[in-house]
Design a protein around this motif. Structure first.
Motif, PDB file in Angstrom:
ATOM      1  N   GLY A 205      -2.886   2.115  -4.063  1.00 49.32           N
ATOM      2  CA  GLY A 205      -2.132   3.359  -3.964  1.00 49.32           C
ATOM      3  C   GLY A 205      -2.985   4.573  -4.237  1.00 49.32           C
ATOM      4  N   ASN A 206      -2.442   5.701  -3.841  1.00 48.93           N
ATOM      5  CA  ASN A 206      -3.098   6.969  -4.146  1.00 48.93           C
ATOM      6  C   ASN A 206      -2.072   7.866  -4.834  1.00 48.93           C
TER       7      ASN A 206
ATOM      8  N   GLU B  45       1.695   8.593 -14.136  1.00 45.91           N
ATOM      9  CA  GLU B  45       2.482   7.832 -15.127  1.00 45.91           C
ATOM     10  C   GLU B  45       2.845   6.458 -14.562  1.00 45.91           C
ATOM     11  N   VAL B  46       3.267   6.445 -13.311  1.00 41.73           N
ATOM     12  CA  VAL B  46       3.649   5.173 -12.681  1.00 41.73           C
ATOM     13  C   VAL B  46       2.441   4.239 -12.676  1.00 41.73           C
ATOM     14  N   TYR B  47       1.284   4.781 -12.309  1.00 41.46           N
ATOM     15  CA  TYR B  47       0.068   3.974 -12.257  1.00 41.46           C
ATOM     16  C   TYR B  47      -0.272   3.396 -13.640  1.00 41.46           C
ATOM     17  N   LYS B  48      -0.176   4.241 -14.664  1.00 42.22           N
ATOM     18  CA  LYS B  48      -0.560   3.780 -16.015  1.00 42.22           C
ATOM     19  C   LYS B  48       0.351   2.664 -16.512  1.00 42.22           C
ATOM     20  N   ARG B  49       1.621   2.779 -16.193  1.00 40.20           N
ATOM     21  CA  ARG B  49       2.552   1.698 -16.554  1.00 40.20           C
ATOM     22  C   ARG B  49       2.144   0.391 -15.895  1.00 40.20           C
ATOM     23  N   LEU B  50       1.799   0.488 -14.618  1.00 43.54           N
ATOM     24  CA  LEU B  50       1.404  -0.720 -13.874  1.00 43.54           C
ATOM     25  C   LEU B  50       0.141  -1.322 -14.475  1.00 43.54           C
ATOM     26  N   GLU B  51      -0.765  -0.445 -14.875  1.00 47.53           N
ATOM     27  CA  GLU B  51      -2.016  -0.921 -15.465  1.00 47.53           C
ATOM     28  C   GLU B  51      -1.734  -1.811 -16.671  1.00 47.53           C
ATOM     29  N   ARG B  52      -0.781  -1.369 -17.494  1.00 46.95           N
ATOM     30  CA  ARG B  52      -0.442  -2.161 -18.685  1.00 46.95           C
ATOM     31  C   ARG B  52       0.174  -3.511 -18.292  1.00 46.95           C
TER      32      ARG B  52
ATOM     33  N   ILE C 279       0.876  -1.173   0.000  1.00 48.93           N
ATOM     34  CA  ILE C 279       0.000   0.000   0.000  1.00 48.93           C
ATOM     35  C   ILE C 279       0.906   1.213   0.000  1.00 48.93           C
ATOM     36  N   SER C 280       0.946   1.932  -1.108  1.00 48.24           N
ATOM     37  CA  SER C 280       1.890   3.042  -1.233  1.00 48.24           C
ATOM     38  C   SER C 280       1.463   3.978  -2.339  1.00 48.24           C
TER      39      SER C 280
ATOM     40  N   ILE D 278      -5.245  -1.048  -7.537  1.00 52.18           N
ATOM     41  CA  ILE D 278      -6.346  -0.167  -7.142  1.00 52.18           C
ATOM     42  C   ILE D 278      -5.831   1.243  -6.879  1.00 52.18           C
ATOM     43  N   LEU D 279      -6.383   2.186  -7.623  1.00 48.07           N
ATOM     44  CA  LEU D 279      -6.051   3.597  -7.399  1.00 48.07           C
ATOM     45  C   LEU D 279      -7.223   4.231  -6.670  1.00 48.07           C
TER      46      LEU D 279
END
Ligand code: UDP
Length: 402
Positions: free
Chosen positions: A256-257, A267-274, A225-226, A285-286
């Motif tokens: 994460g938030n 950007e970090v989140y979108k990379r993870l999504e892929r 959780i970060s 989960i965002l």
């Protein structure tokens, strides 16, 4: 963050003596005005702590204010680069960056009048403010970042502001700067056991929250959780999970938030999504949801914190407080909390197979997991609760003001 605003409520957790001592020290500071300045109300550990400390200080009779530095997206892009640079990342400091940084602070100072007895400035974003005031009171710069090995050019630039302060607070002995001719103190961060995020919740509430966010509880859960931030190494967590899941059937939840003062998060989140699209049993989960953080930390069999750098790591504190074994990187403030083999396991950040081994051990051995978790809770109770933090601030305020 719905912190408690009544110090008496902490009596049942920390006992009479701690609360009596807080009242007695606070009485020496009656009528003093203290101000804290940082750059976000929400997201990240500093906002988390101020959310609890500020109302409680007022509850014990000290007029304590909180102001947020306004900044444009451009300003926060630059200060995030500075944040990275303070943690040792390469950085190209241009005159434009310096100008945006100082001008934002100068503009804020023009319409933010300060008449307090003592000022706390948190982290690098509002650091230059001091230059734009006629200084009539002690100013403290409290840096929550690991500054043991900063980019030198950046440090030399920031030092021109730091040298104007009366005191610097860091969150770990290792972060003291030996060549800085200013008194330095160490104050460890803390968590508030009575916030929505940390308060005890029922099994039904946990189940309801997990259902709402579509996290099945059919298999053991590993969670990190970060904030979505490359320094928290979420991709490394996925690599660890890929190894673990070959041996033990389990799920990974990455919750994460985003912090308003960190433009890189999305950007970090979108990379993870892929990456996650191509996998099974990884839940990304965002959300900015305190109750969900609480539920997930309580349901997880193991909490992982695979940071590459970590000022302190409140997420570790929160997980240990919930009696969870934590498998984490041996960086920054984490080893103050995770004592290897006692409250969890420590590994070098790059040691994917080491992380996986320890997690497998814990998943296969619930007795060991709960032993470590219980020791973790006691360690947090004795060292890292908000009441200890309030006492540290009170002692410092008494020293500087009386
Ligand atoms: N946090 C949260 N929701 C999330 C992720 C993190 O509320 O989805 C909180 C977390 O519970 C902790 C704080 O943000 O209280 C992060 O503090 P930490 O010291 O771990 O790291 P920082 O973000 O300051 O680098």
């Amino acid at each position: 963050m719905e912190a408690s605003i009544d110090i008496d409520e902490y009596r049942k957790i920390v006992g009479d003596e701690v609360i009596r001592s807080i009242f007695s020290k606070a009485s020496l500071l009656a009528h003093k005005h203290i101000l804290h300045i940082n750059s976000t109300y929400q997201g990240g550990g500093v906002a988390e702590i101020l959310n609890s400390i500020i109302p409680l200080m007022n509850d014990v009779g000290i007029f304590t204010g909180w102001r947020i530095l306004f900044g444009s997206p451009d300003f926060f892009r630059i200060t995030k680069k500075f944040h990275n640079g303070l943690q040792g990342a390469p950085l190209h400091i241009t005159e434009i960056k310096k100008r945006t940084y100082t001008q934002t602070n100068e503009a804020f100072a023009k319409f933010t009048h300060i008449n307090h007895d003592l000022i706390f400035v948190h982290d690098p974003q509002p650091l230059p403010l001091i230059k734009y005031y006629r200084k009539r009171q002690p100013w403290i710069w409290q840096c929550h970042i690991d500054i043991s090995n900063p980019n030198q050019e950046l440090w030399d630039f920031l030092k021109t502001f730091i040298l104007r302060y009366d005191l610097v607070i860091v969150s770990h002995e290792k972060y003291r700067k030996p060549n800085l001719p200013i008194p330095q103190r160490v104050i460890s961060p803390s968590i508030d056991p009575l916030t929505t995020k940390n308060i005890e919740i029922s099994t039904e509430t946990i189940k309801r929250l997990l259902q709402k966010f579509k996290i099945p509880t059919d298999k053991p859960i590993i969670a990190q959780i970060s904030r979505f931030d490359k320094w928290k190494d979420p991709e490394g967590v996925i690599d660890v999970y890929e190894t673990v899941s070959k041996k033990v059937d389990c799920r990974l939840v990455l919750l994460g938030n985003l912090a308003t003062d960190d433009p890189e998060g999305l950007e970090v989140y979108k990379r993870l999504e892929r990456i996650v699209q191509k996998t099974n049993f990884i839940h990304l989960i965002l959300e900015d949801n305190q109750a969900l953080v609480n539920a997930l930390q309580r349901i997880a069999s193991v909490v992982i914190q695979k940071s590459i750098k970590e000022g302190f790591g409140l997420t570790v504190t929160e997980a240990l407080w919930k009696s969870k074994p934590v498998v984490a990187s041996n960086v920054g403030g984490i080893p103050l909390q995770v004592i290897d083999g006692e409250t969890g396991f420590l590994l070098e950040p790059g040691d994917i197979s080491g992380f996986a081994d320890r997690i497998i051990t814990l998943l296969k051995n619930p007795t060991l997991a709960s032993q470590l978790g219980n020791a973790g809770k006691l360690h947090i109770k004795n060292n890292f609760l908000i009441t200890r933090h309030i006492l540290d601030y009170l002692n410092l305020q008494i020293e500087l003001l009386n």
